[in-house]
Design a protein around this motif. Sequence first.
Motif, PDB file in Angstrom:
ATOM      1  N   ILE A 167       0.697  -1.248  -0.063  1.00 39.40           N
ATOM      2  CA  ILE A 167       0.147   0.106   0.118  1.00 39.40           C
ATOM      3  C   ILE A 167       0.701   1.428   0.110  1.00 39.40           C
ATOM      4  N   PRO A 168       1.748   1.337   0.838  1.00 34.49           N
ATOM      5  CA  PRO A 168       2.533   2.574   0.995  1.00 34.49           C
ATOM      6  C   PRO A 168       3.237   3.315  -0.597  1.00 34.49           C
ATOM      7  N   ASN A 169       3.462   2.483  -1.528  1.00 34.87           N
ATOM      8  CA  ASN A 169       3.801   3.033  -2.894  1.00 34.87           C
ATOM      9  C   ASN A 169       2.449   3.670  -3.548  1.00 34.87           C
ATOM     10  N   GLU A 170       1.311   3.218  -3.503  1.00 40.62           N
ATOM     11  CA  GLU A 170       0.082   3.470  -3.798  1.00 40.62           C
ATOM     12  C   GLU A 170      -0.359   4.898  -3.092  1.00 40.62           C
ATOM     13  N   ALA A 171      -0.157   4.780  -1.928  1.00 40.21           N
ATOM     14  CA  ALA A 171      -0.605   5.941  -1.179  1.00 40.21           C
ATOM     15  C   ALA A 171       0.355   7.159  -1.732  1.00 40.21           C
ATOM     16  N   LEU A 172       1.614   6.774  -1.826  1.00 47.57           N
ATOM     17  CA  LEU A 172       2.392   7.947  -2.157  1.00 47.57           C
ATOM     18  C   LEU A 172       2.025   8.378  -3.718  1.00 47.57           C
ATOM     19  N   ASN A 173       1.998   7.346  -4.673  1.00 50.11           N
ATOM     20  CA  ASN A 173       1.687   7.973  -5.992  1.00 50.11           C
ATOM     21  C   ASN A 173       0.461   8.446  -6.011  1.00 50.11           C
ATOM     22  N   SER A 174      -0.533   8.414  -5.327  1.00 47.18           N
ATOM     23  CA  SER A 174      -1.703   8.981  -5.500  1.00 47.18           C
ATOM     24  C   SER A 174      -1.704  10.283  -4.566  1.00 47.18           C
ATOM     25  N   GLY A 175      -0.771  10.718  -3.932  1.00 47.35           N
ATOM     26  CA  GLY A 175      -0.567  11.862  -3.306  1.00 47.35           C
ATOM     27  C   GLY A 175      -1.334  11.953  -1.971  1.00 47.35           C
ATOM     28  N   GLU A 176      -1.616  10.842  -1.058  1.00 50.55           N
ATOM     29  CA  GLU A 176      -1.955  10.632   0.111  1.00 50.55           C
ATOM     30  C   GLU A 176      -0.834  10.934   1.207  1.00 50.55           C
ATOM     31  N   ILE A 177       0.470  10.717   0.873  1.00 48.55           N
ATOM     32  CA  ILE A 177       1.486  10.757   1.593  1.00 48.55           C
ATOM     33  C   ILE A 177       2.561  11.508   0.863  1.00 48.55           C
ATOM     34  N   ASP A 178       3.587  12.003   1.397  1.00 49.56           N
ATOM     35  CA  ASP A 178       4.597  12.760   0.807  1.00 49.56           C
ATOM     36  C   ASP A 178       5.715  12.125   0.313  1.00 49.56           C
ATOM     37  N   ALA A 179       5.889  11.003   1.312  1.00 46.70           N
ATOM     38  CA  ALA A 179       7.227  10.258   1.252  1.00 46.70           C
ATOM     39  C   ALA A 179       7.040   8.836   1.718  1.00 46.70           C
ATOM     40  N   ASN A 180       7.811   7.916   1.356  1.00 49.28           N
ATOM     41  CA  ASN A 180       7.640   6.826   2.082  1.00 49.28           C
ATOM     42  C   ASN A 180       9.168   6.108   2.486  1.00 49.28           C
ATOM     43  N   ILE A 181       9.421   5.508   3.434  1.00 53.84           N
ATOM     44  CA  ILE A 181      10.735   4.904   3.844  1.00 53.84           C
ATOM     45  C   ILE A 181      10.003   3.468   4.413  1.00 53.84           C
ATOM     46  N   PHE A 182      10.455   2.547   3.626  1.00 49.76           N
ATOM     47  CA  PHE A 182      10.087   1.118   4.090  1.00 49.76           C
ATOM     48  C   PHE A 182      10.830  -0.048   3.129  1.00 49.76           C
TER      49      PHE A 182
ATOM     50  N   ILE B 229      13.883   8.015  -6.106  1.00 45.32           N
ATOM     51  CA  ILE B 229      14.623   7.886  -4.691  1.00 45.32           C
ATOM     52  C   ILE B 229      15.465   9.361  -4.429  1.00 45.32           C
ATOM     53  N   VAL B 230      15.208   9.798  -3.091  1.00 46.49           N
ATOM     54  CA  VAL B 230      15.956  10.950  -2.921  1.00 46.49           C
ATOM     55  C   VAL B 230      17.073  10.900  -1.802  1.00 46.49           C
ATOM     56  N   GLY B 231      17.243   9.560  -1.303  1.00 47.53           N
ATOM     57  CA  GLY B 231      18.144   9.546  -0.636  1.00 47.53           C
ATOM     58  C   GLY B 231      18.374   7.854  -0.113  1.00 47.53           C
ATOM     59  N   ASN B 232      19.373   7.510   0.663  1.00 45.64           N
ATOM     60  CA  ASN B 232      19.559   5.886   1.355  1.00 45.64           C
ATOM     61  C   ASN B 232      19.438   6.187   2.956  1.00 45.64           C
ATOM     62  N   THR B 233      18.925   5.127   3.201  1.00 44.82           N
ATOM     63  CA  THR B 233      18.942   4.734   4.571  1.00 44.82           C
ATOM     64  C   THR B 233      19.873   3.775   5.121  1.00 44.82           C
ATOM     65  N   PHE B 234      19.323   2.512   5.485  1.00 46.97           N
ATOM     66  CA  PHE B 234      19.972   1.542   5.873  1.00 46.97           C
ATOM     67  C   PHE B 234      20.036   0.372   5.159  1.00 46.97           C
ATOM     68  N   ILE B 235      20.691  -0.726   5.434  1.00 44.03           N
ATOM     69  CA  ILE B 235      20.620  -2.064   4.736  1.00 44.03           C
ATOM     70  C   ILE B 235      20.221  -3.076   6.046  1.00 44.03           C
TER      71      ILE B 235
ATOM     72  N   SER C 102       7.757  14.078  -9.604  1.00 41.02           N
ATOM     73  CA  SER C 102       7.458  15.690  -9.624  1.00 41.02           C
ATOM     74  C   SER C 102       7.909  16.469  -8.300  1.00 41.02           C
ATOM     75  N   ASP C 103       8.322  15.779  -7.239  1.00 43.78           N
ATOM     76  CA  ASP C 103       8.502  16.296  -6.003  1.00 43.78           C
ATOM     77  C   ASP C 103      10.047  16.217  -5.607  1.00 43.78           C
ATOM     78  N   LYS C 104      10.877  15.434  -6.390  1.00 40.41           N
ATOM     79  CA  LYS C 104      12.215  15.164  -5.998  1.00 40.41           C
ATOM     80  C   LYS C 104      13.171  16.287  -5.948  1.00 40.41           C
ATOM     81  N   SER C 105      13.068  17.279  -6.529  1.00 37.75           N
ATOM     82  CA  SER C 105      13.665  18.532  -6.499  1.00 37.75           C
ATOM     83  C   SER C 105      13.430  19.629  -5.021  1.00 37.75           C
ATOM     84  N   LYS C 106      12.593  19.140  -4.329  1.00 42.76           N
ATOM     85  CA  LYS C 106      12.061  20.002  -3.561  1.00 42.76           C
ATOM     86  C   LYS C 106      13.073  19.904  -2.401  1.00 42.76           C
TER      87      LYS C 106
END
Length: 265
Positions: A67-82, A101-107, A231-235
């Motif tokens: 669900i998180p990618n669907e929610a992000l793609n539809s604009g319900e959230i601004d980012a996801n990290i999972f 992708i705008v950044g890395n977190t962990f492996i 569309s938001d990656k440069s913000k």
Amino acid sequence: MKFAKLFSVIGLSFISTIYSISAFASDVLKVGITAGPMIQVFEVAKKLAKEKYDLEIKTVTFADYQIPNEALNSGEIDANIFQTVSFLEQAKARKGYKLAIVGNTFIYPMGVYSRKIKSLSELTDKSVVIIPNDPSNQGRALNLLKTAGIIKIKDGVGELPTPKDISENPKNIIIKSVDAAQAARAVQDVAAAVLNNDFVKNAGFVPADALVKEDPKTAKPYVNVIVVKESDKSKKVFDKLKAVMNSNEVLKKTQELFPGAVPAW
């Protein structure tokens, strides 16, 4: 009358300016995460974001990976990290999501866990091993079983093999693909389960309980990433989010809750 109208216009302009300043005095981001220990990680992240970057993070928690990618793609959230890089690429290929992708977190090393055996050498003929069913984590799990010597995989299939790509299975292990969250719930009913780190705690384990787990040095396709709409990656606000997730405070909390997690920035 003219002066009254002019004052009125100036007054409205002043009020509008004040409103604009107050409305954008701090950034607010809705960030999608998975249930479990990540909630505690984000308590640290939210505090740091507010205090150091004047950034308000509101988390939206999801129970599964679809669900998180669907929610992000539809604009319900601004980012996801999972998710990992490979998971994102598979999701974009299947669904046509416009995400970046705008950044890395962990492996977070994936591992094999069991309530019934102490070593994978104890697997017997037709033992059942469950793995996640999404293409990315399924392939990752099969490669882990290959590394552990349980199966062999055809040459040239890359990082995302499927059960059809198994070339040798000397113990006739029965490999069942299920939803990642279901794998955590079903672990007591099978010989072993390959679990994502997100669900290890939910299954009643700690990472040290793994019978075998990935070597982070060879798990680069499985780096977890910060994802936003293309569309938001440069913000600039996402530079703040990246700085928070790559901070010493978040690193410390993550490694406390996910022992073995490795920073990937």
